[in-house]
Write a protein that holds these residues in place. Sequence first.
Motif, PDB file in Angstrom:
ATOM      1  N   LEU A 167      -0.730 112.483   8.093  1.00  0.00           N
ATOM      2  CA  LEU A 167      -1.324 112.335   9.421  1.00  0.00           C
ATOM      3  C   LEU A 167      -2.435 113.359   9.644  1.00  0.00           C
ATOM      4  CD1 LEU A 167       1.783 111.516  11.620  1.00  0.00           C
ATOM      5  CD2 LEU A 167      -0.163 110.023  11.116  1.00  0.00           C
ATOM      6  N   ASN A 168      -2.254 114.549   9.116  1.00  0.00           N
ATOM      7  CA  ASN A 168      -3.311 115.558   9.201  1.00  0.00           C
ATOM      8  C   ASN A 168      -4.579 115.033   8.527  1.00  0.00           C
ATOM      9  OD1 ASN A 168      -4.871 117.888   9.293  1.00  0.00           O
ATOM     10  ND2 ASN A 168      -3.720 118.933   7.716  1.00  0.00           N
ATOM     11  N   GLU A 169      -4.458 114.497   7.341  1.00  0.00           N
ATOM     12  CA  GLU A 169      -5.619 113.951   6.632  1.00  0.00           C
ATOM     13  C   GLU A 169      -6.208 112.747   7.359  1.00  0.00           C
ATOM     14  OE1 GLU A 169      -5.463 113.335   2.404  1.00  0.00           O
ATOM     15  OE2 GLU A 169      -4.138 115.079   2.164  1.00  0.00           O
ATOM     16  N   PHE A 170      -5.351 111.882   7.912  1.00  0.00           N
ATOM     17  CA  PHE A 170      -5.817 110.708   8.652  1.00  0.00           C
ATOM     18  C   PHE A 170      -6.693 111.141   9.828  1.00  0.00           C
ATOM     19  CE2 PHE A 170      -5.056 107.799  12.259  1.00  0.00           C
ATOM     20  CZ  PHE A 170      -5.667 106.659  11.762  1.00  0.00           C
ATOM     21  N   TYR A 171      -6.177 112.052  10.660  1.00  0.00           N
ATOM     22  CA  TYR A 171      -6.951 112.508  11.814  1.00  0.00           C
ATOM     23  C   TYR A 171      -8.134 113.370  11.402  1.00  0.00           C
ATOM     24  CZ  TYR A 171      -3.498 110.513  14.906  1.00  0.00           C
ATOM     25  OH  TYR A 171      -2.684 109.629  15.566  1.00  0.00           O
ATOM     26  N   SER A 172      -7.998 114.076  10.306  1.00  0.00           N
ATOM     27  CA  SER A 172      -9.115 114.862   9.782  1.00  0.00           C
ATOM     28  C   SER A 172     -10.253 113.940   9.336  1.00  0.00           C
ATOM     29  CB  SER A 172      -8.634 115.729   8.621  1.00  0.00           C
ATOM     30  OG  SER A 172      -9.655 116.563   8.168  1.00  0.00           O
ATOM     31  N   ASP A 173      -9.911 112.818   8.698  1.00  0.00           N
ATOM     32  CA  ASP A 173     -10.935 111.841   8.299  1.00  0.00           C
ATOM     33  C   ASP A 173     -11.625 111.240   9.527  1.00  0.00           C
ATOM     34  OD1 ASP A 173     -10.435 112.258   5.612  1.00  0.00           O
ATOM     35  OD2 ASP A 173      -9.213 110.441   5.364  1.00  0.00           O
ATOM     36  N   ILE A 174     -10.844 110.905  10.551  1.00  0.00           N
ATOM     37  CA  ILE A 174     -11.434 110.388  11.795  1.00  0.00           C
ATOM     38  C   ILE A 174     -12.363 111.445  12.390  1.00  0.00           C
ATOM     39  CG2 ILE A 174     -10.941 109.694  14.181  1.00  0.00           C
ATOM     40  CD1 ILE A 174      -8.366 108.375  13.107  1.00  0.00           C
ATOM     41  N   HIS A 175     -11.902 112.690  12.382  1.00  0.00           N
ATOM     42  CA  HIS A 175     -12.696 113.794  12.904  1.00  0.00           C
ATOM     43  C   HIS A 175     -14.025 113.897  12.144  1.00  0.00           C
ATOM     44  CE1 HIS A 175     -13.217 117.552  15.057  1.00  0.00           C
ATOM     45  NE2 HIS A 175     -13.397 118.224  13.926  1.00  0.00           N
ATOM     46  N   LEU A 176     -13.964 113.832  10.834  1.00  0.00           N
ATOM     47  CA  LEU A 176     -15.168 113.937  10.009  1.00  0.00           C
ATOM     48  C   LEU A 176     -16.146 112.801  10.302  1.00  0.00           C
ATOM     49  CD1 LEU A 176     -16.711 115.260   7.614  1.00  0.00           C
ATOM     50  CD2 LEU A 176     -15.449 113.686   6.139  1.00  0.00           C
ATOM     51  N   TRP A 177     -15.661 111.562  10.301  1.00  0.00           N
ATOM     52  CA  TRP A 177     -16.557 110.416  10.476  1.00  0.00           C
ATOM     53  C   TRP A 177     -17.100 110.321  11.896  1.00  0.00           C
ATOM     54  CZ3 TRP A 177     -19.030 108.618   6.647  1.00  0.00           C
ATOM     55  CH2 TRP A 177     -18.483 108.716   5.374  1.00  0.00           C
ATOM     56  N   THR A 178     -16.296 110.687  12.886  1.00  0.00           N
ATOM     57  CA  THR A 178     -16.835 110.684  14.251  1.00  0.00           C
ATOM     58  C   THR A 178     -17.846 111.819  14.425  1.00  0.00           C
ATOM     59  OG1 THR A 178     -14.865 111.867  15.050  1.00  0.00           O
ATOM     60  CG2 THR A 178     -14.914 109.469  15.370  1.00  0.00           C
ATOM     61  N   CYS A 179     -17.671 112.926  13.697  1.00  0.00           N
ATOM     62  CA  CYS A 179     -18.673 114.005  13.718  1.00  0.00           C
ATOM     63  C   CYS A 179     -20.011 113.503  13.187  1.00  0.00           C
ATOM     64  CB  CYS A 179     -18.214 115.192  12.882  1.00  0.00           C
ATOM     65  SG  CYS A 179     -16.988 116.226  13.670  1.00  0.00           S
ATOM     66  N   TRP A 180     -19.977 112.779  12.073  1.00  0.00           N
ATOM     67  CA  TRP A 180     -21.228 112.263  11.512  1.00  0.00           C
ATOM     68  C   TRP A 180     -21.874 111.240  12.444  1.00  0.00           C
ATOM     69  CZ3 TRP A 180     -23.769 114.969   8.312  1.00  0.00           C
ATOM     70  CH2 TRP A 180     -23.130 115.734   7.346  1.00  0.00           C
ATOM     71  N   MET A 181     -21.063 110.395  13.075  1.00  0.00           N
ATOM     72  CA  MET A 181     -21.621 109.439  14.036  1.00  0.00           C
ATOM     73  C   MET A 181     -22.210 110.166  15.241  1.00  0.00           C
ATOM     74  SD  MET A 181     -19.107 106.109  13.993  1.00  0.00           S
ATOM     75  CE  MET A 181     -17.563 106.980  14.231  1.00  0.00           C
ATOM     76  N   LEU A 182     -21.506 111.205  15.699  1.00  0.00           N
ATOM     77  CA  LEU A 182     -22.011 112.003  16.822  1.00  0.00           C
ATOM     78  C   LEU A 182     -23.347 112.633  16.451  1.00  0.00           C
ATOM     79  CD1 LEU A 182     -21.728 113.269  19.623  1.00  0.00           C
ATOM     80  CD2 LEU A 182     -20.308 115.065  18.569  1.00  0.00           C
ATOM     81  N   LEU A 183     -23.445 113.180  15.261  1.00  0.00           N
ATOM     82  CA  LEU A 183     -24.698 113.785  14.823  1.00  0.00           C
ATOM     83  C   LEU A 183     -25.828 112.759  14.837  1.00  0.00           C
ATOM     84  CD1 LEU A 183     -26.069 116.361  13.826  1.00  0.00           C
ATOM     85  CD2 LEU A 183     -25.406 115.722  11.504  1.00  0.00           C
ATOM     86  N   ALA A 184     -25.555 111.546  14.380  1.00  0.00           N
ATOM     87  CA  ALA A 184     -26.577 110.487  14.387  1.00  0.00           C
ATOM     88  C   ALA A 184     -27.025 110.170  15.815  1.00  0.00           C
ATOM     89  CB  ALA A 184     -26.036 109.228  13.702  1.00  0.00           C
ATOM     90  N   PHE A 185     -26.081 110.090  16.749  1.00  0.00           N
ATOM     91  CA  PHE A 185     -26.442 109.781  18.134  1.00  0.00           C
ATOM     92  C   PHE A 185     -27.111 110.970  18.820  1.00  0.00           C
ATOM     93  CE2 PHE A 185     -24.226 105.881  17.591  1.00  0.00           C
ATOM     94  CZ  PHE A 185     -24.822 105.036  18.505  1.00  0.00           C
TER      95      PHE A 185
END
Length: 179
Positions: free
Chosen positions: A133-151
Amino acid sequence: MQKQRFSLVAVAIHWVLATSVIFLFISSWWMLALPYNEYRAFPFQLHKNIGITLVFLLLVLLFIRLRRPPAPISSPALKPWMHKLAIVDHIVLYFLIFAVCISGYLSSAYSGWGTTLWWLVDLPNWGREDEELNEFYSDIHLWTCWMLLAFIILHISGAVYHAFRRDGVIRRMLHLKKD
């Protein structure tokens, strides 16, 4: 009558969010490069504290924006699609900031490390130590960070566009008087 400008509180929160998000991006690269020892605890706690605080600031900003939205700029230079695009951009930015912060907190909750809000209040540990679960939420955290950076790049590009066009958007946001 609707306000023509953004409230000073909304402007202040906007800039606190902006500088905090940039700080979190920069600090995350730095703190992840630190060796696994006692020196890693402070940067991680600071990172989590800022992220949690951003959720509260974002909720205040949303309350202000929903309660007292500024009127659309009445300028022939601004097309209706531009106003709609700005609204969509802000909604996506708010959603992504929220998603980044919550996924980071959930990743931390399943990492086995507790969170103390500003070194004063121990937050409840919602999860148990669970690497999957740590890795699952960490992956979500990483990908939403990259999307946030794009926006964020899109958002800054829009601000630069309006600054060069001198169409009143930046002046209204910064509470500047007309030329």
